[in-house]
Scaffold this motif. Structure first.
Motif, PDB file in Angstrom:
ATOM      1  N   THR A 220       5.378 -12.037 -14.506  1.00 45.76           N
ATOM      2  CA  THR A 220       5.848 -10.879 -13.748  1.00 45.76           C
ATOM      3  C   THR A 220       4.742 -10.417 -12.817  1.00 45.76           C
ATOM      4  OG1 THR A 220       7.314 -10.122 -15.526  1.00 45.76           O
ATOM      5  CG2 THR A 220       6.690  -8.497 -13.855  1.00 45.76           C
ATOM      6  N   LEU A 221       5.067 -10.298 -11.531  1.00 47.49           N
ATOM      7  CA  LEU A 221       4.143  -9.784 -10.531  1.00 47.49           C
ATOM      8  C   LEU A 221       4.758  -8.551  -9.891  1.00 47.49           C
ATOM      9  CD1 LEU A 221       3.250 -13.149  -8.735  1.00 47.49           C
ATOM     10  CD2 LEU A 221       1.934 -12.010 -10.541  1.00 47.49           C
ATOM     11  N   ALA A 222       3.933  -7.565  -9.570  1.00 53.35           N
ATOM     12  CA  ALA A 222       4.450  -6.348  -8.942  1.00 53.35           C
ATOM     13  C   ALA A 222       3.407  -5.746  -8.016  1.00 53.35           C
ATOM     14  CB  ALA A 222       4.852  -5.315  -9.997  1.00 53.35           C
ATOM     15  N   ALA A 223       3.898  -5.084  -6.975  1.00 58.79           N
ATOM     16  CA  ALA A 223       3.040  -4.353  -6.045  1.00 58.79           C
ATOM     17  C   ALA A 223       3.774  -3.091  -5.617  1.00 58.79           C
ATOM     18  CB  ALA A 223       2.690  -5.206  -4.826  1.00 58.79           C
ATOM     19  N   GLU A 224       3.017  -2.034  -5.375  1.00 62.84           N
ATOM     20  CA  GLU A 224       3.608  -0.745  -5.012  1.00 62.84           C
ATOM     21  C   GLU A 224       2.729  -0.026  -4.007  1.00 62.84           C
ATOM     22  OE1 GLU A 224       5.601   2.566  -7.676  1.00 62.84           O
ATOM     23  OE2 GLU A 224       3.423   2.689  -7.906  1.00 62.84           O
ATOM     24  N   VAL A 225       3.353   0.623  -3.009  1.00 64.69           N
ATOM     25  CA  VAL A 225       2.643   1.486  -2.065  1.00 64.69           C
ATOM     26  C   VAL A 225       3.335   2.841  -2.038  1.00 64.69           C
ATOM     27  CG1 VAL A 225       1.740  -0.369  -0.633  1.00 64.69           C
ATOM     28  CG2 VAL A 225       3.988   0.576  -0.121  1.00 64.69           C
ATOM     29  N   ASN A 226       2.544   3.897  -1.833  1.00 63.81           N
ATOM     30  CA  ASN A 226       3.049   5.265  -1.880  1.00 63.81           C
ATOM     31  C   ASN A 226       2.388   6.127  -0.816  1.00 63.81           C
ATOM     32  OD1 ASN A 226       4.321   5.153  -4.826  1.00 63.81           O
ATOM     33  ND2 ASN A 226       2.243   4.337  -4.990  1.00 63.81           N
ATOM     34  N   SER A 227       3.111   7.137  -0.365  1.00 59.96           N
ATOM     35  CA  SER A 227       2.521   8.190   0.460  1.00 59.96           C
ATOM     36  C   SER A 227       3.324   9.466   0.234  1.00 59.96           C
ATOM     37  CB  SER A 227       2.522   7.815   1.947  1.00 59.96           C
ATOM     38  OG  SER A 227       3.846   7.738   2.440  1.00 59.96           O
ATOM     39  N   SER A 228       2.676  10.608   0.427  1.00 59.10           N
ATOM     40  CA  SER A 228       3.359  11.887   0.208  1.00 59.10           C
ATOM     41  C   SER A 228       2.686  12.991   1.008  1.00 59.10           C
ATOM     42  CB  SER A 228       3.362  12.257  -1.278  1.00 59.10           C
ATOM     43  OG  SER A 228       2.036  12.483  -1.735  1.00 59.10           O
ATOM     44  N   GLU A 229       3.447  14.077   1.202  1.00 61.69           N
ATOM     45  CA  GLU A 229       2.943  15.283   1.852  1.00 61.69           C
ATOM     46  C   GLU A 229       3.342  16.486   1.021  1.00 61.69           C
ATOM     47  OE1 GLU A 229       4.367  15.591   5.839  1.00 61.69           O
ATOM     48  OE2 GLU A 229       3.767  13.566   6.398  1.00 61.69           O
ATOM     49  N   TYR A 230       2.391  17.367   0.768  1.00 65.18           N
ATOM     50  CA  TYR A 230       2.632  18.644   0.111  1.00 65.18           C
ATOM     51  C   TYR A 230       3.372  18.499  -1.210  1.00 65.18           C
ATOM     52  CZ  TYR A 230       1.063  20.749   4.468  1.00 65.18           C
ATOM     53  OH  TYR A 230       0.310  21.106   5.560  1.00 65.18           O
ATOM     54  N   THR A 231       2.801  17.701  -2.125  1.00 66.08           N
ATOM     55  CA  THR A 231       3.386  17.608  -3.450  1.00 66.08           C
ATOM     56  C   THR A 231       2.891  18.713  -4.379  1.00 66.08           C
ATOM     57  OG1 THR A 231       1.649  15.995  -3.980  1.00 66.08           O
ATOM     58  CG2 THR A 231       3.815  15.132  -3.386  1.00 66.08           C
ATOM     59  N   SER A 232       1.888  19.454  -3.944  1.00 65.30           N
ATOM     60  CA  SER A 232       1.431  20.642  -4.672  1.00 65.30           C
ATOM     61  C   SER A 232       0.715  21.528  -3.671  1.00 65.30           C
ATOM     62  CB  SER A 232       0.486  20.268  -5.827  1.00 65.30           C
ATOM     63  OG  SER A 232      -0.765  19.838  -5.332  1.00 65.30           O
ATOM     64  N   ALA A 234      -2.304  22.278  -3.529  1.00 70.96           N
ATOM     65  CA  ALA A 234      -3.627  21.765  -3.180  1.00 70.96           C
ATOM     66  C   ALA A 234      -3.563  20.437  -2.431  1.00 70.96           C
ATOM     67  CB  ALA A 234      -4.475  21.613  -4.435  1.00 70.96           C
ATOM     68  N   ALA A 235      -2.458  19.715  -2.586  1.00 71.93           N
ATOM     69  CA  ALA A 235      -2.383  18.379  -2.006  1.00 71.93           C
ATOM     70  C   ALA A 235      -1.560  18.380  -0.735  1.00 71.93           C
ATOM     71  CB  ALA A 235      -1.781  17.407  -3.018  1.00 71.93           C
ATOM     72  N   ALA A 236      -2.222  18.226   0.403  1.00 68.00           N
ATOM     73  CA  ALA A 236      -1.500  18.158   1.670  1.00 68.00           C
ATOM     74  C   ALA A 236      -1.018  16.742   1.933  1.00 68.00           C
ATOM     75  CB  ALA A 236      -2.397  18.627   2.807  1.00 68.00           C
ATOM     76  N   ASP A 237      -1.840  15.760   1.650  1.00 65.21           N
ATOM     77  CA  ASP A 237      -1.484  14.359   1.877  1.00 65.21           C
ATOM     78  C   ASP A 237      -2.061  13.507   0.759  1.00 65.21           C
ATOM     79  OD1 ASP A 237      -0.242  14.243   4.720  1.00 65.21           O
ATOM     80  OD2 ASP A 237      -2.050  15.452   4.974  1.00 65.21           O
ATOM     81  N   ALA A 238      -1.307  12.494   0.379  1.00 68.42           N
ATOM     82  CA  ALA A 238      -1.783  11.565  -0.642  1.00 68.42           C
ATOM     83  C   ALA A 238      -1.265  10.168  -0.325  1.00 68.42           C
ATOM     84  CB  ALA A 238      -1.317  11.993  -2.030  1.00 68.42           C
ATOM     85  N   SER A 239      -2.035   9.171  -0.702  1.00 70.88           N
ATOM     86  CA  SER A 239      -1.629   7.780  -0.539  1.00 70.88           C
ATOM     87  C   SER A 239      -2.189   6.978  -1.702  1.00 70.88           C
ATOM     88  CB  SER A 239      -2.122   7.199   0.792  1.00 70.88           C
ATOM     89  OG  SER A 239      -3.547   7.233   0.859  1.00 70.88           O
ATOM     90  N   GLY A 240      -1.490   5.912  -2.063  1.00 69.60           N
ATOM     91  CA  GLY A 240      -1.960   5.104  -3.178  1.00 69.60           C
ATOM     92  C   GLY A 240      -1.191   3.809  -3.299  1.00 69.60           C
ATOM     93  N   TYR A 241      -1.726   2.896  -4.101  1.00 71.27           N
ATOM     94  CA  TYR A 241      -1.059   1.625  -4.306  1.00 71.27           C
ATOM     95  C   TYR A 241      -1.497   1.021  -5.632  1.00 71.27           C
ATOM     96  CZ  TYR A 241      -5.460  -0.685  -2.990  1.00 71.27           C
ATOM     97  OH  TYR A 241      -6.760  -1.105  -2.942  1.00 71.27           O
ATOM     98  N   LEU A 242      -0.742   0.012  -6.076  1.00 68.89           N
ATOM     99  CA  LEU A 242      -1.132  -0.763  -7.247  1.00 68.89           C
ATOM    100  C   LEU A 242      -0.693  -2.203  -7.067  1.00 68.89           C
ATOM    101  CD1 LEU A 242       1.365  -1.663  -9.365  1.00 68.89           C
ATOM    102  CD2 LEU A 242       1.355   0.757  -9.878  1.00 68.89           C
ATOM    103  N   VAL A 243      -1.370  -3.108  -7.742  1.00 70.99           N
ATOM    104  CA  VAL A 243      -0.956  -4.498  -7.892  1.00 70.99           C
ATOM    105  C   VAL A 243      -1.097  -4.842  -9.370  1.00 70.99           C
ATOM    106  CG1 VAL A 243      -1.475  -5.284  -5.555  1.00 70.99           C
ATOM    107  CG2 VAL A 243      -3.297  -5.257  -7.270  1.00 70.99           C
ATOM    108  N   MET A 244      -0.164  -5.640  -9.881  1.00 71.33           N
ATOM    109  CA  MET A 244      -0.137  -5.919 -11.314  1.00 71.33           C
ATOM    110  C   MET A 244       0.381  -7.325 -11.576  1.00 71.33           C
ATOM    111  SD  MET A 244       2.381  -4.646 -14.267  1.00 71.33           S
ATOM    112  CE  MET A 244       3.205  -6.220 -14.013  1.00 71.33           C
ATOM    113  N   ALA A 245      -0.145  -7.963 -12.619  1.00 68.77           N
ATOM    114  CA  ALA A 245       0.344  -9.263 -13.051  1.00 68.77           C
ATOM    115  C   ALA A 245       0.420  -9.263 -14.573  1.00 68.77           C
ATOM    116  CB  ALA A 245      -0.571 -10.387 -12.581  1.00 68.77           C
ATOM    117  N   ASN A 246       1.522  -9.814 -15.097  1.00 69.59           N
ATOM    118  CA  ASN A 246       1.691  -9.935 -16.546  1.00 69.59           C
ATOM    119  C   ASN A 246       2.162 -11.356 -16.851  1.00 69.59           C
ATOM    120  OD1 ASN A 246       4.022  -9.883 -18.828  1.00 69.59           O
ATOM    121  ND2 ASN A 246       2.313  -8.572 -19.431  1.00 69.59           N
ATOM    122  N   TYR A 247       1.560 -11.942 -17.891  1.00 71.80           N
ATOM    123  CA  TYR A 247       1.982 -13.273 -18.322  1.00 71.80           C
ATOM    124  C   TYR A 247       2.198 -13.236 -19.828  1.00 71.80           C
ATOM    125  CZ  TYR A 247       2.529 -18.313 -18.241  1.00 71.80           C
ATOM    126  OH  TYR A 247       3.044 -19.582 -18.326  1.00 71.80           O
ATOM    127  N   ALA A 248       3.343 -13.728 -20.259  1.00 70.98           N
ATOM    128  CA  ALA A 248       3.689 -13.723 -21.680  1.00 70.98           C
ATOM    129  C   ALA A 248       3.488 -15.105 -22.275  1.00 70.98           C
ATOM    130  CB  ALA A 248       5.133 -13.273 -21.860  1.00 70.98           C
TER     131      ALA A 248
END
Length: 318
Positions: A220-232, A234-248
């Motif tokens: 299983t492989l996965a990737a994610e990208v995110n962005s947001s404005e005014y989620t609280s 204190a937070a005016a702008d936020a951005s983030g990402y992840l990459v992941m690999a799983n092998y059984a």
């Protein structure tokens, strides 16, 4: 995040028992009721630069899920959780199948958004990234429609608050939209755009989440990208990402994950800048018991206080 509805453990147990007895009082009803859940327990050790070590262990969470099929395309679902010495109703909603492709649900339910799930049973490792509060919806109260087509799906939710399970104010509802593409059995791509009015301000909260996964055989492989404005406030702008690999490997599994995110305030100052590498092997003792080990290295570029953590988790499902 706001806490969910609370009951004392005794009152909740009595209410749950009474509801269950009522639901199955007729012999024919037992085939329509299904009960599932999990018990999650762990040991966690964290070593933070300049702050020493901390050690925690115990029951993290116990959950019981009740699903009842009334027939005539109508079903109900109730999710009860015990955590931090409190019993909460996480989800409680009804679902109606308008057609084979289109379903409606109403009540309190979890947002569709985000690659990483809220519950430990949906994670490939012990810990979540920690950035869900900036990019994902949460438990919500409202109505949602889901259409499943041939290789695609569409969803729209109209809720009181994108991350407010106890919110009852529907004057300015939040909207969550989803487009999902499944070009093959192995590939899934989902995109979410959500918006709402930030409580107590004239600012509009906006969240964008896009993830893709490939799952075939043991990989299983996965990737994610995110962005947001005014989620609280204190937070005016936020951005983030992840990459992941799983092998059984039969009963063994191995997960590797890297994630990174940054949060700025309204003045453009960075007040959270985090990244982490996670290595997590796991072992399935049997169909019901999973043992998860995790080693995680966190880097905090704002405080400069990096940390290493080790976790051992036992997850029992039923």
């Amino acid at each position: 995040m706001k806490r969910l509805t609370r009951f004392t453990p005794v009152a909740a147990a009595l209410a749950l028992a009474a509801g269950t007895i009522s639901a199955v009082s007729a012999e024919e009803s037992t085939d329509k009721l299904s009960i599932s859940g999990f018990v999650d327990m762990s040991y966690l050790s964290v070593d933070t630069d300049g702050a020493g070590n901390s050690h925690d262990s115990g029951i993290d969470q116990v959950e019981i899920d009740l699903a009842y099929d009334f027939g005539n395309k109508l079903s109900a679902y109730v999710d009860v959780e015990y955590q931090n010495s409190e019993v909460d109703v996480e989800q409680a909603f009804i679902t109606y199948a308008v057609s084979d492709q289109f379903t409606l649900k109403a009540g309190r339910f979890l947002s569709y958004s985000g690659w990483e799930t809220e519950e430990p049973t949906g994670l490939f490792q012990y810990s979540g990234t920690g950035y869900a509060k900036y990019f994902y919806g949460y438990y919500q109260q409202g109505v949602s429609g889901l259409y499943n087509g041939d290789g695609y799906a569409l969803a729209v939710s109209v809720v009181n608050d994108l991350a407010g399970p106890e919110s009852t104010d529907s004057e300015q509802p939040g909207i969550e939209t989803m487009i999902a593409l499944m070009p093959t059995d192995a590939i899934t791509i989902k995109g979410f755009y959500s918006f709402d009015k930030l409580a107590g301000t004239e600012q509009d909260t906006k969240m964008f989440n896009l993830w893709a996964s490939y799952s075939a055989g043991p990989l299983t492989l996965a990737a994610e990208v995110n962005s947001s404005e005014y989620t609280s406030l204190a937070a005016a702008d936020a951005s983030g990402y992840l990459v992941m690999a799983n092998y059984a490997f039969d009963t063994f599994g191995l997960t590797l994950r890297y994630h990174d995110y940054e949060v700025e305030d309204a003045a453009g100052n960075t007040w959270e800048d985090m990244s982490a590498i996670t290595i997590s092997p796991s072992y399935a003792v049997n169909d019901n018991l999973l043992i998860v080990f995790e080693y995680r290295m966190d880097s905090d570029d704002v405080s400069g206080m990096d940390s290493d953590s080790i976790a051992l988790e036992a997850l029992l499902t039923f």
